[in-house]
Design a protein around this motif. Structure first.
Motif, PDB file in Angstrom:
ATOM      1  N   ARG A   1       0.769  -1.419   0.071  1.00 47.02           N
ATOM      2  CA  ARG A   1      -0.035  -0.206  -0.155  1.00 47.02           C
ATOM      3  C   ARG A   1       0.915   1.103   0.273  1.00 47.02           C
TER       4      ARG A   1
ATOM      5  N   GLY B   1       1.478   2.542  -3.361  1.00 43.15           N
ATOM      6  CA  GLY B   1       0.361   2.775  -4.115  1.00 43.15           C
ATOM      7  C   GLY B   1      -0.529   1.676  -4.547  1.00 43.15           C
TER       8      GLY B   1
ATOM      9  N   GLU C   1      -3.795  -0.749  -3.733  1.00 42.88           N
ATOM     10  CA  GLU C   1      -4.994  -0.755  -2.871  1.00 42.88           C
ATOM     11  C   GLU C   1      -4.942  -1.803  -2.014  1.00 42.88           C
TER      12      GLU C   1
ATOM     13  N   GLN D   1       5.194  11.386   0.338  1.00 44.43           N
ATOM     14  CA  GLN D   1       3.918  11.053   0.577  1.00 44.43           C
ATOM     15  C   GLN D   1       3.621  10.210   1.857  1.00 44.43           C
TER      16      GLN D   1
ATOM     17  N   ARG E   1      -2.491  10.369   0.274  1.00 44.33           N
ATOM     18  CA  ARG E   1      -1.346  10.094  -0.453  1.00 44.33           C
ATOM     19  C   ARG E   1      -1.719   9.871  -1.807  1.00 44.33           C
ATOM     20  N   CYS E   2      -0.786  10.283  -3.006  1.00 40.87           N
ATOM     21  CA  CYS E   2      -0.941   9.827  -4.182  1.00 40.87           C
ATOM     22  C   CYS E   2      -0.595   8.331  -4.554  1.00 40.87           C
ATOM     23  N   PRO E   3      -1.600   7.545  -5.054  1.00 40.83           N
ATOM     24  CA  PRO E   3      -1.247   5.981  -4.724  1.00 40.83           C
ATOM     25  C   PRO E   3      -0.520   5.837  -6.272  1.00 40.83           C
TER      26      PRO E   3
ATOM     27  N   ARG F   1      -1.226   2.612  -8.362  1.00 36.70           N
ATOM     28  CA  ARG F   1      -2.337   2.866  -8.877  1.00 36.70           C
ATOM     29  C   ARG F   1      -2.610   3.796 -10.256  1.00 36.70           C
TER      30      ARG F   1
ATOM     31  N   GLN G   1      -7.603  10.591  -2.116  1.00 38.06           N
ATOM     32  CA  GLN G   1      -7.960   9.378  -2.896  1.00 38.06           C
ATOM     33  C   GLN G   1      -9.251   8.927  -3.368  1.00 38.06           C
TER      34      GLN G   1
END
Length: 729
Positions: free
Chosen positions: A306, A309, A311, A348, A356-358, A361, A429
């Motif tokens: 995770r 990034g 899920e 992040q 946070r910017c994944p 993903r 998110q």
């Protein structure tokens, strides 16, 4: 040449004199593409002689022999030469010529024949009784003898001879197509042609620089001679992208497991462990050790995946949509931007999880956006030539997409643009899909609008430097066009509702300006008249006093008083000596025109505040409030049936256009009339447009298109029911 001359021709082809053989094979190449002639030539044993010439001669004799065999294969004849004894020796000779021979006319002929050999099984006629006679299998023994074969073929893409360059590209296309389709026929196992996994074979060609060479050709001015093979290579690129996407990420496969492990190691997990964690966040708190766990054992980091990034902590399934193509893109980005990747992760990690910017993903989303942008699923290798013919050989900029060949660089640049948009919008998110939509528009605008000759570096820079505000404007234009097309009258109805709401909003704003009150300079004349705005007979003017006007709290009376100078504090409502009952007003007229030197924007509730004690008449704007005349009060004699006359009961001289707009339209709206100034109407339009944009931004383009859910709109049957029912409260 007449068929009766074939025996004599064969005799000269078998001669020991080189000059005689050269002349004979020169004549042969111009006649052998006639099927009737070719049939007699083959039945008379000509293939054996032609193969001998290719194996033993050189110079022009060899070049004419290769050309003759190539033309024979073009009319779909002579394939038996590769299915008889000595076929392997012939193929090896062709491979040897490509690797060692410098003459262009010989190289062209050899490559043309090998294209036919490799492509034979891909055609509708492709049936053979001899396994391994065609396709890359036929070349494999010879390539083992001359391992530099691929390198030499790729190097010919830089040749100044367009025909040789085209033949080299056609041979590479045939090899790629054979590797991919043979692999598909065998159920995803080893390629029958290459003897290795097709991805490794493609990687081998890429390492030799085939992508860069074809990219340069596609941007060059020599397209007319290379159009067909270039289009086929472009189509094959889409086929490869589709095949990579179809490969499922399976952690049982060592190469997939290594790629995923490489992502984790590139994230520098030990650096994060060495940082002072401070007070852990709720989501960062590790779970308690499982029952029976040994003390001191190394536990799995609860954020291992995770943090990158993903899920969940089981990332393999997240590649279901993009397949191995998504993993390739992500690992390629991490490998090329490892320092930036690690810095981004550290940045992040200081934020709450939902902010946070994944990264992983986002990378998968970019892969899908590019996949859809280039319409990879709509590709078909065999449609390339037909598409070119339909477009008339002229619209090269529309047909050729050289940026497709720069997939990896586009993915990296687009992913970095995603991070920039995420930061610029302050996204969380929950906003992931909205940022992805913005990026899709950005790619369509920059990559989609890029000309054929535009360098990929320029595209990368434009992706990163594209203004966010301009992107928002494009998004709104697209949304409005899309919804207007799909929803039609529904959108018009929403616009009407929003315009009405905006009108009520602006009405309240204008009335509040009246409630706050304002100062107006007042022109006084030596001769008093009923019309305050008139000028005396002599035209003489006295001092410019002030007039303060304010609307009562109940919005029923307009109070005002005149002052020689402005007091330090604005007068209270009860200090104003005069008042006008709004119900007695018959009309409000004005000569309001466009502003001249008033550069102020739409005025707010604050109006005339900082103005000198000796005002200057900067505007000729005049607002006149009229009321019906009472003839008995004025001593006027009117006959029955005459309409009552109007007279001015109050005149205002607003010094600025914005103040005039506020008070004129405010008075009109108080009287339930429509505003008339351009400034107010512009404000109404602005508010309604913002309302529409806000509603559109909260929706996706595909919202509402899925139709009704199953069973919706069907009236239940009453069959088998009686009147014994009750309500559940």
């Amino acid at each position: 040449m007449d068929q009766a001359d074939i025996p004599a021709l064969l005799s000269r082809l078998s001669s020991d004199e080189d000059a005689m053989r050269k002349m004979a094979v020169f004549k042969l190449q111009s006649s052998i593409n006639d099927p009737a002639f070719a049939d007699v030539f083959i039945s008379s044993g000509g293939l054996v002689i032609l193969r001998r010439l290719i194996l033993t001669t050189g110079g022009n004799t060899l070049a004419y022999s290769l050309q003759s065999l190539s033309r024979l294969l073009e009319v779909d004849m002579g394939w038996a030469i590769f299915e008889t004894t000595g076929a392997g020796e012939l193929v090896e000779r062709l491979v040897e010529l490509i690797v060692t021979h410098p003459l262009v006319n010989i190289l062209r002929g050899a490559m043309s024949i090998l294209v036919a050999v490799v492509s034979y099984l891909q055609s509708s006629r492709g049936t053979t009784r001899t396994p391994g006679a065609f396709g890359f299998r036929a070349l494999k023994p010879a390539v083992a003898v001359y391992p530099q074969f691929f390198e030499m073929v790729v190097s010919q893409l830089n040749s100044a001879d367009h025909a040789l360059c085209a033949n080299a590209l056609m041979l590479l296309n045939a090899l790629i197509r054979d590797a991919v389709t043979s692999d598909s026929k065998e159920g995803g196992g080893k390629s029958s042609g290459t003897g290795e996994d097709w991805p490794k074979f493609i990687k081998r060609l890429q390492d030799l620089g085939v992508i860069k060479a074809v990219y340069i050709l596609m941007q060059s001015s020599a397209l007319q001679d290379l159009a067909h093979p270039l289009l086929e290579f472009q189509a094959l690129t889409k086929v490869l992208l589709r095949k990579w996407r179809d490969v499922r990420v399976d952690l049982e496969r060592p190469e997939h497991r290594r790629a995923l492990k490489g992502l984790h190691l590139s994230s520098a997990p030990e650096r994060r462990q060495n940082l002072d964690p401070g007070t852990p966040k709720l989501e960062d708190t590790p779970p308690p050790p499982p029952p029976g766990a040994r003390k001191g054992s190394k536990r799995h980091n609860p954020e291992k995946w995770r943090r990158l990034g993903f899920e969940t902590e089981s990332p393999a399934w997240e590649f279901d949509t993009t397949g191995f193509l998504g993993m390739m893109d992500l690992t390629d980005y991490v490998r090329k931007q490892e320092d930036g990747f690690q810095k981004l992760l550290l940045e992040q990690s200081t934020k709450p999880m939902h902010e946070r910017c994944p990264i992983a993903r986002a990378s998968l989303a970019v892969t899908l956006i590019l996949y859809e942008h280039f319409e990879v699923d709509k590709s078909d290798v065999e449609d390339a030539k037909a598409y070119l013919v339909l477009d008339g050989m002229k619209n090269y900029d529309k047909i050729f997409r050289p940026q497709l060949l720069q997939w990896s660089r586009l993915h990296t640049a687009s992913l970095q643009s995603f991070f920039r948009l995420w930061k610029a919008t302050g996204a969380t998110q929950d906003d992931f899909e909205k940022v992805a939509d913005l990026l899709s528009i950005l790619i369509e605008q920059v990559v989609g609008q890029a000309s054929r000759t535009k360098d990929v570096q320029e595209v990368e820079e434009e992706l990163f430097e594209f203004e966010y505000s301009r992107l928002r404007e494009l998004q709104m234009e697209i949304l409005e066009l899309t919804f207007e097309e799909q929803w039609g009258h529904h959108l018009y109805q929403v616009r009407d509702e929003l315009k009405h709401e905006a009108l009520q909003f602006v009405k309240e704003q204008r009335i509040r300006c009246l409630l706050q009150g304002a100062w107006f300079p007042k022109m006084t004349n030596l001769q008093n008249t009923h019309d305050e705005g008139s000028v005396g007979k002599l035209g003489a003017k006295k001092h410019l006093p002030w007039r303060y006007v304010k609307l009562s709290h109940n919005r029923r009376y307009l109070h005002y008083s005149d002052y020689e100078i402005q007091p330090a504090l604005e007068p209270l409502l009860e200090q104003l000596q005069e008042k006008i009952d709004l119900s007695t007003i018959s009309s409000v007229v004005s000569n309001v025109s466009a502003p001249q030197d008033d550069t102020s924007s739409m005025s707010s509730m604050s109006t005339l505040k900082d103005i000198s004690q000796t005002p200057k008449q900067t505007s000729t704007t005049k607002i006149t409030i009229n009321s019906f005349v009472n003839p008995h009060d004025d001593g006027l004699q009117i006959s029955h049936g005459d309409e009552p006359a109007e007279r001015a009961i109050l005149t205002l001289l607003p010094p600025t256009h914005s103040l005039a707009s506020e008070w004129l339209d405010g008075l009109l709206m108080l009287l339930n009339q429509a505003p008339i100034t351009a400034e107010t109407n512009k404000l109404v339009g602005l508010v309604s447009d913002y309302g529409l944009k806000i509603r559109l931004l909260n929706m996706r383009v595909d919202d509402g298109y899925a139709g009704q859910s199953e069973g919706a709109g069907i009236v239940p049957s009453r069959e088998g029911l009686d009147d014994d029912y009750y309500y559940e409260v």
